[in-house]
Motif scaffolding. Structure first.
Motif, PDB file in Angstrom:
ATOM      1  N   LYS A   1       1.478  -4.304  -4.609  1.00 39.18           N
ATOM      2  CA  LYS A   1       1.080  -5.572  -3.921  1.00 39.18           C
ATOM      3  C   LYS A   1       1.406  -6.927  -4.672  1.00 39.18           C
ATOM      4  O   LYS A   1       1.630  -7.923  -4.255  1.00 39.18           O
ATOM      5  CB  LYS A   1      -0.392  -5.721  -3.602  1.00 39.18           C
ATOM      6  CG  LYS A   1      -0.839  -4.838  -2.355  1.00 39.18           C
ATOM      7  CD  LYS A   1      -2.321  -4.990  -2.020  1.00 39.18           C
ATOM      8  CE  LYS A   1      -2.370  -5.072  -0.631  1.00 39.18           C
ATOM      9  NZ  LYS A   1      -3.281  -6.032  -0.175  1.00 39.18           N
TER      10      LYS A   1
ATOM     11  N   GLN B   1       4.388  -8.651  -3.915  1.00 40.85           N
ATOM     12  CA  GLN B   1       4.675  -9.262  -2.505  1.00 40.85           C
ATOM     13  C   GLN B   1       5.262 -10.706  -2.622  1.00 40.85           C
ATOM     14  O   GLN B   1       5.072 -11.342  -3.798  1.00 40.85           O
ATOM     15  CB  GLN B   1       3.319  -9.685  -1.694  1.00 40.85           C
ATOM     16  CG  GLN B   1       2.777  -8.241  -1.375  1.00 40.85           C
ATOM     17  CD  GLN B   1       1.181  -8.634  -0.607  1.00 40.85           C
ATOM     18  OE1 GLN B   1       0.703  -9.521  -0.861  1.00 40.85           O
ATOM     19  NE2 GLN B   1       0.737  -7.776   0.082  1.00 40.85           N
TER      20      GLN B   1
ATOM     21  N   ASN C   1       0.903  -1.106  -0.104  1.00 44.41           N
ATOM     22  CA  ASN C   1      -0.116  -0.084  -0.221  1.00 44.41           C
ATOM     23  C   ASN C   1       0.968   1.347  -0.157  1.00 44.41           C
ATOM     24  O   ASN C   1       2.133   1.195   0.459  1.00 44.41           O
ATOM     25  CB  ASN C   1      -0.938  -0.011   1.307  1.00 44.41           C
ATOM     26  CG  ASN C   1      -0.269   0.355   2.580  1.00 44.41           C
ATOM     27  OD1 ASN C   1      -0.298   1.662   2.663  1.00 44.41           O
ATOM     28  ND2 ASN C   1       0.177  -0.599   3.143  1.00 44.41           N
TER      29      ASN C   1
END
Length: 189
Positions: free
Chosen positions: A131, A134, A93
């Motif tokens: 994201k 990740q 984020n």
């Protein structure tokens, strides 16, 4: 060790935390050795010093990996920066911090190596959907190395500034509309 830190914090708070030298000693050198986990002490200390509300003593916003965590007494950054959450389910984020604030170890502070408009850069990062970078299943996170390899488009600074000005106008309009909606809801209730 954490129990000792808790004891000192509860019984000697004024003596330790209102004296710069003693606070520095407590935070950095008092607890050392192989039998101690400095990370846990930092987490304990940081978490207990955060206030949900902004007060006269807790004036500075504190940003962690999932966004703003609350307010703290001291800041460690000043300016306009994008912050990227690096640990946890919400890693990737992007937040925008402005002014004086505290940035925890769970949020990466983006510092461009060339001149860029900070608002333009922030919106670019938001739209990159970080994201997707990740790694890890149980505790997802972002690797600084992986983030450094992401290529972004370079737009002339004048166009970045024009975009940022437009974005700020839109943001102000959204805020005004939301206030009007809130006022209308209040009147109708």
């Amino acid at each position: 060790m954490v129990s000792a830190a808790e004891y000192l914090k509860e019984t000697k708070k004024e003596e330790i935390f209102f004296n710069k030298d003693k606070k520095d000693h407590y935070m950095n050198t008092m607890f050392n050795g192989f039998d101690m986990d400095r990370t846990m002490l930092r987490i304990f200390t940081a978490a207990s010093d955060i206030s949900d509300e902004q007060t006269e003593t807790h004036r500075y916003p504190c940003y962690g990996g999932n966004g703003m965590r609350g307010h703290v007494e001291e800041y460690n950054q000043e300016g306009e920066y994008s912050l990227i959450g690096r640990q946890g389910a919400l890693s990737g984020n992007v937040q925008f911090a402005k002014g004086q604030f505290k940035n925890t170890e769970h949020a990466l502070l983006v510092t461009p190596i060339i001149e860029m408009n900070s608002i333009w850069l922030n919106q670019l990062l938001v739209n990159l959907d970080l994201k997707r970078y990740q790694t890890g299943a149980a505790q997802p996170g972002l690797s600084v190395k992986n983030l450094q390899e992401i290529q972004i488009i370079m737009v002339p600074l004048a166009e970045q500034n024009a975009f940022a000005n437009f974005f700020e106008l839109v943001d102000k309009s959204k805020t005004a509309v939301q206030k009007a909606l809130d006022k209308t809801r209040y009147v109708l209730e």
